[in-house]
Design a protein around this motif. Sequence first.
Motif, PDB file in Angstrom:
ATOM      1  N   PRO A   1     -10.789   0.309   6.466  1.00  0.00           N
ATOM      2  CA  PRO A   1     -10.428   1.652   6.949  1.00  0.00           C
ATOM      3  C   PRO A   1      -9.346   1.666   8.028  1.00  0.00           C
ATOM      4  N   ALA A   2      -8.822   0.480   8.381  1.00  0.00           N
ATOM      5  CA  ALA A   2      -7.714   0.463   9.339  1.00  0.00           C
ATOM      6  C   ALA A   2      -6.440   0.960   8.662  1.00  0.00           C
ATOM      7  N   ARG A   3      -5.463   1.316   9.447  1.00  0.00           N
ATOM      8  CA  ARG A   3      -4.169   1.714   8.898  1.00  0.00           C
ATOM      9  C   ARG A   3      -3.378   0.489   8.475  1.00  0.00           C
ATOM     10  N   VAL A   4      -2.405   0.688   7.615  1.00  0.00           N
ATOM     11  CA  VAL A   4      -1.529  -0.410   7.197  1.00  0.00           C
ATOM     12  C   VAL A   4      -0.840  -0.957   8.447  1.00  0.00           C
TER      13      VAL A   4
ATOM     14  N   HIS B   1      -0.079   2.398  -1.777  1.00  0.00           N
ATOM     15  CA  HIS B   1      -1.464   2.714  -2.108  1.00  0.00           C
ATOM     16  C   HIS B   1      -2.324   1.447  -2.035  1.00  0.00           C
ATOM     17  N   LEU B   2      -1.822   0.345  -2.584  1.00  0.00           N
ATOM     18  CA  LEU B   2      -2.535  -0.930  -2.556  1.00  0.00           C
ATOM     19  C   LEU B   2      -2.651  -1.469  -1.130  1.00  0.00           C
ATOM     20  N   ALA B   3      -1.595  -1.300  -0.335  1.00  0.00           N
ATOM     21  CA  ALA B   3      -1.633  -1.761   1.057  1.00  0.00           C
ATOM     22  C   ALA B   3      -2.678  -0.986   1.852  1.00  0.00           C
ATOM     23  N   ARG B   4      -2.795   0.288   1.586  1.00  0.00           N
ATOM     24  CA  ARG B   4      -3.817   1.083   2.265  1.00  0.00           C
ATOM     25  C   ARG B   4      -5.209   0.597   1.888  1.00  0.00           C
TER      26      ARG B   4
ATOM     27  N   LYS C   1       2.835  11.923   6.560  1.00  0.00           N
ATOM     28  CA  LYS C   1       2.032  12.875   7.331  1.00  0.00           C
ATOM     29  C   LYS C   1       0.569  12.823   6.896  1.00  0.00           C
ATOM     30  N   ARG C   2       0.352  12.731   5.592  1.00  0.00           N
ATOM     31  CA  ARG C   2      -1.015  12.736   5.058  1.00  0.00           C
ATOM     32  C   ARG C   2      -1.769  11.445   5.352  1.00  0.00           C
ATOM     33  N   THR C   3      -1.058  10.328   5.383  1.00  0.00           N
ATOM     34  CA  THR C   3      -1.715   9.027   5.501  1.00  0.00           C
ATOM     35  C   THR C   3      -1.619   8.409   6.890  1.00  0.00           C
ATOM     36  N   GLY C   4      -0.835   9.004   7.759  1.00  0.00           N
ATOM     37  CA  GLY C   4      -0.661   8.446   9.093  1.00  0.00           C
ATOM     38  C   GLY C   4       0.203   7.203   9.115  1.00  0.00           C
ATOM     39  N   GLY C   5       1.002   7.019   8.084  1.00  0.00           N
ATOM     40  CA  GLY C   5       1.872   5.857   8.002  1.00  0.00           C
ATOM     41  C   GLY C   5       3.142   6.028   8.818  1.00  0.00           C
ATOM     42  N   THR C   6       3.845   4.926   9.009  1.00  0.00           N
ATOM     43  CA  THR C   6       5.119   4.936   9.732  1.00  0.00           C
ATOM     44  C   THR C   6       6.225   4.515   8.785  1.00  0.00           C
TER      45      THR C   6
ATOM     46  N   ILE D   1      -0.550  -9.050  -0.568  1.00  0.00           N
ATOM     47  CA  ILE D   1      -0.242  -8.208   0.594  1.00  0.00           C
ATOM     48  C   ILE D   1      -0.941  -8.739   1.842  1.00  0.00           C
ATOM     49  N   ARG D   2      -2.187  -9.154   1.707  1.00  0.00           N
ATOM     50  CA  ARG D   2      -2.912  -9.711   2.853  1.00  0.00           C
ATOM     51  C   ARG D   2      -2.321 -11.044   3.294  1.00  0.00           C
ATOM     52  N   GLU D   3      -1.834 -11.832   2.331  1.00  0.00           N
ATOM     53  CA  GLU D   3      -1.172 -13.095   2.675  1.00  0.00           C
ATOM     54  C   GLU D   3       0.064 -12.831   3.529  1.00  0.00           C
ATOM     55  N   VAL D   4       0.805 -11.798   3.176  1.00  0.00           N
ATOM     56  CA  VAL D   4       1.997 -11.444   3.952  1.00  0.00           C
ATOM     57  C   VAL D   4       1.607 -11.087   5.384  1.00  0.00           C
ATOM     58  N   ALA D   5       0.565 -10.274   5.534  1.00  0.00           N
ATOM     59  CA  ALA D   5       0.125  -9.858   6.863  1.00  0.00           C
ATOM     60  C   ALA D   5      -0.339 -11.048   7.694  1.00  0.00           C
ATOM     61  N   SER D   6      -0.908 -12.062   7.044  1.00  0.00           N
ATOM     62  CA  SER D   6      -1.436 -13.216   7.778  1.00  0.00           C
ATOM     63  C   SER D   6      -0.371 -14.269   8.079  1.00  0.00           C
ATOM     64  N   GLN D   7       0.654 -14.377   7.217  1.00  0.00           N
ATOM     65  CA  GLN D   7       1.639 -15.447   7.373  1.00  0.00           C
ATOM     66  C   GLN D   7       2.886 -15.055   8.166  1.00  0.00           C
ATOM     67  N   PHE D   8       3.223 -13.773   8.183  1.00  0.00           N
ATOM     68  CA  PHE D   8       4.517 -13.374   8.742  1.00  0.00           C
ATOM     69  C   PHE D   8       4.372 -12.463   9.947  1.00  0.00           C
TER      70      PHE D   8
END
Length: 301
Positions: free
Chosen positions: A53-56, A45-48, A81-86, A20-27
């Motif tokens: 403590p930052a948001r996904v 859940h894993l992405a969170r 609503k509970r997690t502040g996700g989009t 998941i972190r590789e995706v965030a860094s490469q794309f």
Amino acid sequence: MDGYNINHLRELESESIFVIREVASQFEKPALLFSGGKDSIVMYHLARKAFWPARVPFPLLHIDTGHNFTETLEFRDDLMKRTGGTCIVKYVQDTIDQGKVVEETGYNASRNVLQTVTLLDAVEELKIGAALGGGRRDEEKARAKERFFSHRDEFGQWDPKNQRPELWNIFNGQKKMGEHFRVFPLSNWTEMDIWQYIYMDNVDIPRLYFTHKREVFNRDGVWLANAPFMKLKKNENVEVKDVRCRTIGDITCTGLTLSRANTLEDIIKETAATRITERGGRYDDKRSEAAMEDRKKEGYF
């Protein structure tokens, strides 16, 4: 509950978080495909965890067929609503109204196949470079051919013969203009791993997964939920049964399991004892021997 290996589950967790972190860094502009099912819930859940403590740092994308279980949509909205996700929602109905696809008719009509066009349109519109999916290699033989990073061409199509080697967890996300990747962080997980992880980490899931009473009917050995858009044959009768979902999708193709599993412990025991594959109850997979692979080649999840 005894009988599960915490170290094994934490190793799977660590591997998935790395991907998941590789995706965030490469794309640029990744998105997490969300269905409201247990796999996509675990992936979120894993992405969170990966960015806490930052948001996904990327949105969820839900392709809504319009034939979802109400409980799935309620869970999705409450989770955001509970997690502040989009969560970006794209509707198959809009694709139908635009004349890009034709809705199926007849007893076995389903919008499940139509999702592909809506998804590919969303990928193009949102300029998604990588779409994270919850597919696992143990689910179905076509999915067993997937890499973690699954290349898709400019038409969104998948060629199982044109996938890149992934040695020593080195992932190649290079792509040309118009191409994108599907990424599967849960590739090495099994259905049992998912359930045991949900139990271990106390992950919230929809009540559909637990036994409840529902109006159902039997078609070709598969119990399907009754709904206003379901067309029954003359020999099919609606009954009220104690059922639960083993996998969640479009109502028209989600087979229900007769069950008395009211707790996660019960579900884990039931999963360990069953001899029917997880997708064995998915009615859309019964259309042909290569149903899943054909849809994947066209751009399906």
